[in-house]
Design an enzyme around this catalytic site. Structure first.
Site, PDB file in Angstrom:
ATOM      1  N   GLY A 130     -15.361  37.961  -6.362  1.00  0.00           N
ATOM      2  CA  GLY A 130     -14.384  37.017  -5.762  1.00  0.00           C
ATOM      3  C   GLY A 130     -12.969  37.582  -5.848  1.00  0.00           C
ATOM      4  O   GLY A 130     -12.668  38.369  -6.545  1.00  0.00           O
ATOM      5  N   GLN A 131     -12.137  36.617  -5.447  1.00  0.00           N
ATOM      6  CA  GLN A 131     -10.539  36.737  -5.601  1.00  0.00           C
ATOM      7  C   GLN A 131     -10.420  37.137  -6.959  1.00  0.00           C
ATOM      8  O   GLN A 131      -9.671  38.023  -7.474  1.00  0.00           O
ATOM      9  CB  GLN A 131      -9.800  35.940  -4.935  1.00  0.00           C
ATOM     10  CG  GLN A 131     -10.024  35.783  -3.283  1.00  0.00           C
ATOM     11  CD  GLN A 131      -9.163  34.932  -2.733  1.00  0.00           C
ATOM     12  OE1 GLN A 131      -7.913  35.224  -2.106  1.00  0.00           O
ATOM     13  NE2 GLN A 131      -9.316  33.547  -2.530  1.00  0.00           N
ATOM     14  N   THR A 144     -17.394  28.108  -2.324  1.00  0.00           N
ATOM     15  CA  THR A 144     -15.905  27.921  -1.944  1.00  0.00           C
ATOM     16  C   THR A 144     -15.841  27.780  -0.325  1.00  0.00           C
ATOM     17  O   THR A 144     -14.571  27.670   0.065  1.00  0.00           O
ATOM     18  CB  THR A 144     -15.108  29.027  -2.358  1.00  0.00           C
ATOM     19  OG1 THR A 144     -15.411  30.312  -1.944  1.00  0.00           O
ATOM     20  CG2 THR A 144     -14.928  28.945  -3.937  1.00  0.00           C
ATOM     21  N   ALA A 191     -18.519  30.541  -7.705  1.00  0.00           N
ATOM     22  CA  ALA A 191     -18.316  29.354  -7.060  1.00  0.00           C
ATOM     23  C   ALA A 191     -18.698  29.441  -5.391  1.00  0.00           C
ATOM     24  O   ALA A 191     -18.627  30.193  -4.900  1.00  0.00           O
ATOM     25  CB  ALA A 191     -17.141  28.426  -7.254  1.00  0.00           C
ATOM     26  N   TRP A 207      -4.919  26.878  -3.601  1.00  0.00           N
ATOM     27  CA  TRP A 207      -4.281  27.722  -2.799  1.00  0.00           C
ATOM     28  C   TRP A 207      -4.343  29.248  -3.186  1.00  0.00           C
ATOM     29  O   TRP A 207      -3.452  29.963  -2.906  1.00  0.00           O
ATOM     30  CB  TRP A 207      -2.729  27.446  -2.467  1.00  0.00           C
ATOM     31  CG  TRP A 207      -2.473  25.830  -1.754  1.00  0.00           C
ATOM     32  CD1 TRP A 207      -3.413  24.682  -1.728  1.00  0.00           C
ATOM     33  CD2 TRP A 207      -1.528  25.469  -0.946  1.00  0.00           C
ATOM     34  NE1 TRP A 207      -2.815  23.471  -1.415  1.00  0.00           N
ATOM     35  CE2 TRP A 207      -1.562  23.975  -0.750  1.00  0.00           C
ATOM     36  CE3 TRP A 207      -0.425  26.127  -0.543  1.00  0.00           C
ATOM     37  CZ2 TRP A 207      -0.775  23.365   0.033  1.00  0.00           C
ATOM     38  CZ3 TRP A 207       0.398  25.372   0.246  1.00  0.00           C
ATOM     39  CH2 TRP A 207       0.481  23.859   0.398  1.00  0.00           C
ATOM     40  N   ASP A 253      -7.784  22.046  -7.054  1.00  0.00           N
ATOM     41  CA  ASP A 253      -6.875  20.933  -6.755  1.00  0.00           C
ATOM     42  C   ASP A 253      -7.615  19.832  -5.837  1.00  0.00           C
ATOM     43  O   ASP A 253      -7.313  18.999  -5.770  1.00  0.00           O
ATOM     44  CB  ASP A 253      -5.708  21.389  -6.069  1.00  0.00           C
ATOM     45  CG  ASP A 253      -6.097  21.947  -4.957  1.00  0.00           C
ATOM     46  OD1 ASP A 253      -6.789  23.099  -4.705  1.00  0.00           O
ATOM     47  OD2 ASP A 253      -5.468  21.640  -3.648  1.00  0.00           O
ATOM     48  N   TYR A 297     -17.064  19.890  -1.446  1.00  0.00           N
ATOM     49  CA  TYR A 297     -16.671  20.952  -2.316  1.00  0.00           C
ATOM     50  C   TYR A 297     -16.145  20.162  -3.502  1.00  0.00           C
ATOM     51  O   TYR A 297     -16.356  20.868  -4.702  1.00  0.00           O
ATOM     52  CB  TYR A 297     -15.831  21.721  -1.689  1.00  0.00           C
ATOM     53  CG  TYR A 297     -15.113  22.847  -2.367  1.00  0.00           C
ATOM     54  CD1 TYR A 297     -15.624  23.763  -3.308  1.00  0.00           C
ATOM     55  CD2 TYR A 297     -13.592  22.568  -2.537  1.00  0.00           C
ATOM     56  CE1 TYR A 297     -14.896  24.870  -4.031  1.00  0.00           C
ATOM     57  CE2 TYR A 297     -12.833  23.482  -3.327  1.00  0.00           C
ATOM     58  CZ  TYR A 297     -13.646  24.446  -4.087  1.00  0.00           C
ATOM     59  OH  TYR A 297     -12.755  25.316  -4.952  1.00  0.00           O
ATOM     60  N   ASP A 331     -27.563  35.556 -11.290  1.00  0.00           N
ATOM     61  CA  ASP A 331     -27.980  34.350 -10.608  1.00  0.00           C
ATOM     62  C   ASP A 331     -27.544  33.291 -11.456  1.00  0.00           C
ATOM     63  O   ASP A 331     -28.712  32.747 -12.120  1.00  0.00           O
ATOM     64  CB  ASP A 331     -29.322  34.390  -9.833  1.00  0.00           C
ATOM     65  CG  ASP A 331     -29.325  33.361  -8.998  1.00  0.00           C
ATOM     66  OD1 ASP A 331     -28.548  32.343  -8.875  1.00  0.00           O
ATOM     67  OD2 ASP A 331     -30.307  33.120  -7.987  1.00  0.00           O
ATOM     68  N   ILE A 332     -26.566  32.551 -11.414  1.00  0.00           N
ATOM     69  CA  ILE A 332     -26.210  31.599 -12.218  1.00  0.00           C
ATOM     70  C   ILE A 332     -27.024  30.138 -12.272  1.00  0.00           C
ATOM     71  O   ILE A 332     -27.173  29.362 -13.000  1.00  0.00           O
ATOM     72  CB  ILE A 332     -24.835  31.351 -12.515  1.00  0.00           C
ATOM     73  CG1 ILE A 332     -24.177  30.598 -11.264  1.00  0.00           C
ATOM     74  CG2 ILE A 332     -23.993  32.366 -12.917  1.00  0.00           C
ATOM     75  CD1 ILE A 332     -22.821  30.000 -11.248  1.00  0.00           C
TER      76      ILE A 332
END
Length: 299
Positions: free
Chosen positions: A11-12, A64, A62, A152, A104, A127, A38-39
């Site tokens: 992911g990011q 997302t 996550a 963000w 957030d 989410y 695989d959590i």
């Protein structure tokens, strides 16, 4: 050697942790995505932790897809809640400190000051609700969990708002972007760097678990709207596509977005002596990185 497990490594934030890992030679990293770990499968997680000893686990895994989650409640619940429970329980059994990334979206507040960690949570989306439930279940299983709520997020890796706006600027003659959602963009590399700096400080200064534990906010400094963020992207890239400001009501989405996501970072800065860059400076770095990655793929 300090051994760190990173979940959701593609992911990011996970990708940025991989990018930065060579700058932290005192740490040994194990990077995993769902294909390696695989959590959501309790026994798989338990066996993984039995096979390898970890000092820290940074959970970047996550669900997302914010809008899609409204129709995939069970899938979001499985990853954002069950998966977190499995990790936190394994960390508790194996004396591993857990860093868990949150959002957030657990807030949905209208106020005239930055949100502090003790402010009321009131998620309105699937989410946001599953991420908040994941936080609580992690703390219940492992009270020393470090939770970092961010906002963000964008990066030169993966899909995100910056890349979407750049693509749409090439495809459309005009863009409409909401101006009444307020917050701060977070460059994933800045967040990843902050996490690793905290871990380095924890090891060098032998920080007590009580100092690491709890909820912290992290985003870049400054404040903006999605409209102004878009304008900044286009300004820095010399893009002339017009951008029209619109209200949230004029751009309905399946999942409700928080109208106010300005996070107060005083706690994390004071606790770990962090310096956080302004969002415009981080945006410049990310856009430069995107160009370099594009060029490297052409070579």
């Amino acid at each position: 050697m300090i051994h760190i497990l990173v979940t959701g490594a593609n992911g990011q934030v996970g990708s940025e942790l991989q990018y930065l890992s060579s700058q932290y030679p005192e740490f040994q990293f194990t990077f995993t995505d769902y294909t390696e770990l695989d959590i959501t499968r309790e026994q798989v997680v338990n066996n993984y932790f039995k096979a390898i000893s970890f000092d820290y686990c940074i959970n970047c895994a996550a669900y997302t897809s914010v809008d899609q989650a409204e129709n995939e409640v069970q899938k979001a619940q499985k990853i954002n809640v069950t998966g977190v429970k499995n990790l936190a329980t394994a960390c508790q059994i194996n004396a591993t400190h857990l860093f868990h990334l949150s959002t957030d979206y657990v807030y949905h507040n209208h106020q005239n000051r930055p949100i502090v960690e003790s402010d009321k949570t009131s998620p309105k989306s699937v989410y946001g609700k599953t991420k908040l439930e994941g936080e609580r279940i992690a703390q219940h299983a492992l009270s020393s969990t470090t939770i970092i709520r961010t906002s963000w997020v964008y990066s030169s890796f993966g899909k995100n708002f910056v890349k979407t706006m750049l693509r749409l600027s090439r495809e459309r003659s005009e863009l409409s972007v909401v101006f009444d959602q307020i917050g701060t963009p977070t460059y994933a590399r800045a967040l990843a760097n902050a996490i690793l700096d905290i871990l380095r400080k924890a090891e060098r200064e032998n920080l007590q678990t009580t100092i690491l534990s709890g909820i912290f906010h992290y985003s870049n400094e400054g404040v903006t709207s999605w409209y102004d963020f878009t304008k900044a992207i286009f300004e820095l890239e010399n893009i002339s596509t017009p951008v029209v400001p619109i209200e949230t009501k004029d751009y309905p989405t399946p999942a409700a977005r928080p109208p106010f996501s300005l996070l107060n970072k005083a706690k994390i800065k004071a606790t770990f002596d962090l310096e956080i860059p302004h969002w415009r400076e981080s945006l410049k770095v990310c856009l430069k990185e995107m160009k370099q990655l594009k060029m490297s793929r052409l070579v």
